[in-house]
Design a protein around this motif. Structure first.
Motif, short mmCIF file in Angstrom:
data_model
loop_
_atom_site.label_atom_id
_atom_site.label_comp_id
_atom_site.label_asym_id
_atom_site.label_seq_id
_atom_site.Cartn_x
_atom_site.Cartn_y
_atom_site.Cartn_z
N ARG A 6 0.83 -1.20 0.00
CA ARG A 6 0.00 0.00 0.00
C ARG A 6 0.87 1.25 0.00
O ARG A 6 1.90 1.29 0.64
CB ARG A 6 -0.91 0.00 1.22
CG ARG A 6 -1.92 -1.12 1.16
CD ARG A 6 -2.82 -1.10 2.34
NE ARG A 6 -3.79 -2.18 2.24
CZ ARG A 6 -4.79 -2.35 3.05
NH1 ARG A 6 -4.98 -1.50 4.05
NH2 ARG A 6 -5.62 -3.34 2.90
N HIS A 7 0.41 2.27 -0.73
CA HIS A 7 1.11 3.54 -0.83
C HIS A 7 0.20 4.65 -0.31
O HIS A 7 -0.95 4.73 -0.72
CB HIS A 7 1.49 3.84 -2.29
CG HIS A 7 2.29 2.77 -2.93
ND1 HIS A 7 3.65 2.67 -2.76
CD2 HIS A 7 1.94 1.74 -3.73
CE1 HIS A 7 4.09 1.62 -3.43
NE2 HIS A 7 3.07 1.03 -4.02
N PRO A 8 0.69 5.52 0.57
CA PRO A 8 -0.13 6.65 1.02
C PRO A 8 -0.50 7.52 -0.18
O PRO A 8 0.27 7.65 -1.13
CB PRO A 8 0.78 7.43 1.97
CG PRO A 8 1.92 6.53 2.27
CD PRO A 8 2.02 5.53 1.16
N VAL A 9 -1.67 8.11 -0.13
CA VAL A 9 -2.14 8.93 -1.23
C VAL A 9 -2.09 10.39 -0.82
O VAL A 9 -2.58 10.76 0.25
CB VAL A 9 -3.58 8.53 -1.63
CG1 VAL A 9 -4.11 9.43 -2.72
CG2 VAL A 9 -3.61 7.08 -2.08
N THR A 10 -1.52 11.22 -1.68
CA THR A 10 -1.39 12.65 -1.37
C THR A 10 -2.22 13.52 -2.30
O THR A 10 -2.14 14.73 -2.22
CB THR A 10 0.08 13.08 -1.46
OG1 THR A 10 0.56 12.81 -2.77
CG2 THR A 10 0.93 12.36 -0.43
N GLN A 28 -7.11 6.76 2.13
CA GLN A 28 -6.00 6.46 3.01
C GLN A 28 -4.77 5.97 2.24
O GLN A 28 -3.67 6.40 2.50
CB GLN A 28 -6.40 5.39 4.04
CG GLN A 28 -7.51 5.85 4.95
CD GLN A 28 -7.10 7.07 5.75
OE1 GLN A 28 -6.08 7.08 6.40
NE2 GLN A 28 -7.90 8.12 5.66
N ASN A 29 -5.00 5.03 1.32
CA ASN A 29 -3.86 4.50 0.58
C ASN A 29 -4.32 3.86 -0.72
O ASN A 29 -5.51 3.66 -0.95
CB ASN A 29 -3.05 3.52 1.43
CG ASN A 29 -3.87 2.38 1.97
OD1 ASN A 29 -4.49 1.65 1.21
ND2 ASN A 29 -3.89 2.22 3.28
N SER A 31 -3.09 0.77 -3.67
CA SER A 31 -2.24 -0.38 -3.97
C SER A 31 -2.55 -0.85 -5.38
O SER A 31 -3.47 -0.33 -6.02
CB SER A 31 -2.47 -1.51 -2.97
OG SER A 31 -3.68 -2.18 -3.26
N ARG A 93 -1.58 5.85 -10.29
CA ARG A 93 -0.23 6.16 -9.81
C ARG A 93 0.45 7.19 -10.70
O ARG A 93 1.15 8.07 -10.21
CB ARG A 93 0.63 4.90 -9.72
CG ARG A 93 0.31 3.99 -8.57
CD ARG A 93 0.63 4.59 -7.23
NE ARG A 93 2.07 4.71 -7.05
CZ ARG A 93 2.64 5.36 -6.08
NH1 ARG A 93 1.95 5.98 -5.19
NH2 ARG A 93 3.95 5.42 -5.98
#
Length: 97
Positions: A6-10, A28-29, A31, A93
């Protein structure tokens, strides 16, 4: 054990259940499998959703399905959305980067 990292989302992402009006969400994240978000509105497992990334021109639209939901506190839900197609993750992404 998780299947995907999982990657944090900005970036802002909006999720709209197809059969409900828009709900307040906080992503939140992200993937390769989908998104995890928090909401104050219950979303049924199996529901189809559209997600929108509004800060690009034109807006990016993708599709997903709700695969899990937890209610850690009353009227607060953690929800897992799976991308319908494999390329949704890569497109999302790229937009974030």
């Amino acid at each position: 054990m998780r299947q995907f990292i999982r990657h944090p989302v900005t970036i802002p992402i909006h999720v709209h259940p197809v059969d409900h009006p828009s709900a307040y969400i906080t992503v939140q994240n992200l993937s390769a499998g989908g998104l995890c978000f928090e909401t104050d509105t219950p979303v049924a497992i199996g529901s189809l959703v559209e997600f929108v990334i509004p800060n690009i021109d034109p807006e990016y639209h993708g599709d997903g399905v709700i695969v899990w939901r937890k209610e850690p506190t009353p009227n607060h839900y953690c929800v897992g959305m799976c991308f319908i197609t494999d390329d949704e993750y890569y497109r999302t992404r790229m937009v974030e980067q």
